[in-house]
Every structure is written in structure tokens, then in C-alpha cells.
Design a protein around this motif. Structure first.
Motif, mmCIF file in Angstrom:
data_model
loop_
_atom_site.group_PDB
_atom_site.id
_atom_site.type_symbol
_atom_site.label_atom_id
_atom_site.label_comp_id
_atom_site.label_asym_id
_atom_site.label_seq_id
_atom_site.Cartn_x
_atom_site.Cartn_y
_atom_site.Cartn_z
ATOM 1 N N MET A 125 -59.908 -6.890 -48.836
ATOM 2 C CA MET A 125 -60.755 -6.752 -50.025
ATOM 3 C C MET A 125 -60.433 -7.832 -51.046
ATOM 4 O O MET A 125 -61.346 -8.416 -51.638
ATOM 5 N N ASP A 126 -59.148 -8.102 -51.256
ATOM 6 C CA ASP A 126 -58.776 -9.144 -52.208
ATOM 7 C C ASP A 126 -59.282 -10.510 -51.752
ATOM 8 O O ASP A 126 -59.724 -11.320 -52.570
ATOM 9 N N ALA A 127 -59.242 -10.769 -50.443
ATOM 10 C CA ALA A 127 -59.759 -12.040 -49.919
ATOM 11 C C ALA A 127 -61.270 -12.150 -50.164
ATOM 12 O O ALA A 127 -61.761 -13.207 -50.580
ATOM 13 N N LEU A 128 -61.989 -11.073 -49.933
ATOM 14 C CA LEU A 128 -63.434 -11.069 -50.189
ATOM 15 C C LEU A 128 -63.744 -11.272 -51.669
ATOM 16 O O LEU A 128 -64.724 -11.921 -52.021
ATOM 17 N N ARG A 180 -50.683 3.160 -47.027
ATOM 18 C CA ARG A 180 -51.124 2.294 -45.929
ATOM 19 C C ARG A 180 -51.820 1.026 -46.429
ATOM 20 O O ARG A 180 -52.174 0.162 -45.637
ATOM 21 N N SER A 181 -52.033 0.929 -47.731
ATOM 22 C CA SER A 181 -52.731 -0.208 -48.345
ATOM 23 C C SER A 181 -54.115 -0.427 -47.743
ATOM 24 O O SER A 181 -54.493 -1.540 -47.378
ATOM 25 N N VAL A 182 -54.879 0.667 -47.645
ATOM 26 C CA VAL A 182 -56.247 0.601 -47.141
ATOM 27 C C VAL A 182 -57.156 1.482 -47.988
ATOM 28 O O VAL A 182 -56.700 2.437 -48.610
ATOM 29 N N VAL A 183 -58.423 1.141 -47.974
ATOM 30 C CA VAL A 183 -59.450 2.003 -48.538
ATOM 31 C C VAL A 183 -60.161 2.647 -47.357
ATOM 32 O O VAL A 183 -60.564 1.970 -46.403
ATOM 33 N N LEU A 184 -60.270 3.963 -47.395
ATOM 34 C CA LEU A 184 -60.907 4.729 -46.330
ATOM 35 C C LEU A 184 -62.346 5.040 -46.722
ATOM 36 O O LEU A 184 -62.618 5.430 -47.865
ATOM 37 N N VAL A 237 -60.579 -0.431 -44.644
ATOM 38 C CA VAL A 237 -60.502 -1.848 -44.953
ATOM 39 C C VAL A 237 -59.184 -2.076 -45.692
ATOM 40 O O VAL A 237 -58.837 -1.330 -46.611
ATOM 41 N N SER A 238 -58.441 -3.088 -45.252
ATOM 42 C CA SER A 238 -57.155 -3.354 -45.899
ATOM 43 C C SER A 238 -57.385 -3.913 -47.303
ATOM 44 O O SER A 238 -58.403 -4.559 -47.578
#
Length: 92
Positions: free
Chosen positions: A38-41, A15-19, A33-34
Motif C-alpha cells: 500500500m505504501d508503494a502504491l 501481520r502488517s496487512v489490511v484484510l 494487501v501488505s
């Protein structure tokens, strides 16, 4: 009441997310969070899968602050209701 830190759960590569979770007093709120957010942050481009947990931990304060903002605005999704952070949430 303000949300507080909960648990890191896992990186879901399908799903390309961190749970993760956050706590509203004694109630645990499921969160995600996708990886794009995270990469944008992080100012990164396509962080490797084996670096997602360390990346989350490094960005945890920022991610949790964004999740708390969504929670305070009652922007919950799904059943049971939880918080999902996408790249658009990072750009606001």
C-alpha cells in the motif's frame, strides 16, 4: 466473471496487512494487501496505523484491480484459497 468489491475487514497490525474481501458472483474471496504494498502504491513511507483504513479506501480501486489480476491468473494462496498482494505485485 470479473471480481467485484467486497468488504473492508480490518488492519492487522501484527501481520502488517489490511484484510478485505472481493466477490466472485455470490462467493466471497478473502484478500489481504501488505502495508508495504500500500505504501508503494501511495508513494508513502510508513503510513501510521490509524491511517491504514483511509489509505486503503483511497487506493481501493488500484488494490482491487491488482487482486482481480491475480485471481484471473489463479494465483490464490492458503486454505481456504485467497488473494495476497505483496509489494512485488505492485512493482510488476
Amino acid at each position: 466473471m470479473a471480481l467485484t468489491s467486497g468488504k473492508f475487514r480490518s488492519y492487522d497490525c501484527d501481520r502488517s496487512v489490511v484484510l478485505f474481501s472481493m466477490m466472485d458472483e455470490a462467493t466471497e474471496i478473502d484478500c489481504a494487501v501488505s502495508t508495504t504494498a500500500m505504501d508503494a502504491l501511495d508513494g508513502a513511507a510508513r503510513t501510521p496505523a490509524n491511517q491504514r483504513e483511509p489509505q486503503f479506501m483511497r487506493l481501493r480501486a488500484s488494490i482491487e484491480a491488482l487482486a482481480a489480476q491475480k485471481f484471473s491468473k489463479s494465483e490464490l494462496e492458503g486454505h481456504p484459497a485467497g488473494i495476497i498482494l505483496r509489494s512485488i505485485d505492485v512493482r510488476k
